[in-house]
Design a protein around this motif. Structure first.
Motif, short mmCIF file in Angstrom:
data_model
loop_
_atom_site.label_atom_id
_atom_site.label_comp_id
_atom_site.label_asym_id
_atom_site.label_seq_id
_atom_site.Cartn_x
_atom_site.Cartn_y
_atom_site.Cartn_z
N MET A 1 0.83 -1.19 0.00
CA MET A 1 0.00 0.00 0.00
C MET A 1 0.87 1.26 0.00
O MET A 1 0.51 2.25 -0.63
CB MET A 1 -0.91 -0.06 1.23
N ARG A 2 1.98 1.17 0.74
CA ARG A 2 2.86 2.33 0.83
C ARG A 2 3.52 2.59 -0.53
O ARG A 2 3.72 3.74 -0.92
CB ARG A 2 3.89 2.09 1.90
N LYS A 3 3.90 1.54 -1.24
CA LYS A 3 4.53 1.70 -2.55
C LYS A 3 3.55 2.31 -3.56
O LYS A 3 3.94 3.10 -4.40
CB LYS A 3 5.04 0.35 -3.06
N LEU A 4 2.30 1.95 -3.45
CA LEU A 4 1.29 2.50 -4.35
C LEU A 4 1.14 4.01 -4.15
O LEU A 4 1.07 4.76 -5.12
CB LEU A 4 -0.06 1.80 -4.13
N SER A 5 1.12 4.47 -2.89
CA SER A 5 1.01 5.91 -2.64
C SER A 5 2.25 6.65 -3.11
O SER A 5 2.15 7.78 -3.61
CB SER A 5 0.74 6.17 -1.16
N LEU A 6 3.43 6.03 -3.01
CA LEU A 6 4.65 6.67 -3.51
C LEU A 6 4.62 6.79 -5.04
O LEU A 6 5.05 7.80 -5.60
CB LEU A 6 5.88 5.87 -3.08
N VAL A 7 4.09 5.77 -5.70
CA VAL A 7 3.98 5.81 -7.16
C VAL A 7 3.01 6.89 -7.59
O VAL A 7 3.26 7.64 -8.55
CB VAL A 7 3.56 4.42 -7.69
N VAL A 8 1.90 7.04 -6.90
CA VAL A 8 0.91 8.07 -7.22
C VAL A 8 1.51 9.46 -7.01
O VAL A 8 1.35 10.35 -7.86
CB VAL A 8 -0.38 7.87 -6.39
#
Length: 111
Positions: A1-8
């Motif tokens: 989930m944390r990686k997804l927010s960083l990508v966004v």
């Protein structure tokens, strides 16, 4: 989930960076036109007569890119003649000429 927010967040930063980096240096045709008119009216000798002269000039552009003076509203008749003689049927350099559009510009001559 944390990686997804960083990508966004990274995608949003890249998108806004590319939009802000867009160098939009288009010159407004009205500004270019007013600067050309200013050069045409620069050679005058009104400083000997009056210190501050103003006029409202209405004009249009024809298909050849020439100024056609419609009216000059000034209290000083010599100023009217000078503006008409200096601008009428003088060619201006514009990339896109809107034939028939009526322009109104204030003209001010200071001593």
């Amino acid at each position: 989930m944390r990686k997804l927010s960083l990508v966004v967040v990274a995608a949003v930063l890249l998108a806004t960076g590319s939009v802000l980096a867009n160098d939009n240096t288009d010159i407004a045709p009205d500004k270019s036109l007013s600067s050309q008119i200013s050069v045409m009216l620069a050679n005058n000798n009104f400083s000997e007569i009056k210190s501050d002269l103003t006029a409202q000039v209405r004009f249009t552009l024809n298909s050849e890119g020439e100024i056609v003076v419609l009216s000059v509203d000034s209290q000083y008749e010599r100023m009217e003649r000078f503006v008409k003689n200096s601008l009428n049927y003088k060619k201006v350099d514009l990339s896109k000429v809107e034939e028939g559009k009526i322009y109104t510009i204030p003209v001010r001559v200071k001593a």
